[in-house]
Design a protein around this motif. Structure first.
Motif: not given
Ligand code: FES
Length: 157
Positions: A61, A59, A83-85
């Protein structure tokens, strides 16, 4: 030098397996980081299985080696700390929840964005753990942070 002690042709060296540590150490720590042919990876030992992937989240890095592992829809995922992806350990798929906005009774369901994080192969031989970089020819989103200007490390292992 390969895991079996044979020398690789120069054009194949990029994909030869590299020893990243001992099985005992990985099982105890459950994760480790390594540089494999100038590519930074994280290796997990989870649920009795080994997994390796690019260390920087597709997403933006984020440092996946600092994330928590959780199950979503029955699939073990690393949750990026930034960002919790959610990224499946086994396949590198990005998971998300979707809901039909026209159906107020609908429950969110887990869906896949497809493979977003490049997965590498882990093998264990005589107590040592080896990683072989993926040579799948498709363009993977995590390649952006594993190569080129956004790459964090620049030295070979
Ligand atoms: Fe945004 Fe991993 S950098 S979720």
């Amino acid at each position: 030098m390969d895991a079996d002690g044979t020398q690789q042709a120069p054009e194949q060296q990029e994909y030869s397996s590299v020893c990243v540590g001992t099985e005992e150490d990985l099982k105890r720590r459950e994760r480790m980081t390594a540089v494999v042919h100038d590519r930074e990876v994280v290796i997990f030992y989870h649920g009795g299985e080994y997994h390796a992937m690019d260390i920087r989240c597709y997403h933006s890095g984020g440092p996946l080696h600092l994330g928590e592992i959780e199950d979503f829809d029955g699939r073990a995922c690393i949750v990026c700390p930034w960002h919790k992806y959610k990224i499946t350990l086994a396949t590198g798929e990005g998971l998300y929840q979707s809901i039909n906005p026209r159906d107020p009774a609908a429950k969110p369901k887990w869906c896949s964005k497809g493979v977003k994080q490049r997965i590498h192969t882990v093998t264990v031989d005589r107590g040592n753990v080896y990683v072989t970089l993926s040579k799948e020819p498709f363009k993977c989103d995590s390649d952006f942070y594993a190569t080129g200007d956004f790459k964090v490390i620049r030295s070979s292992s």
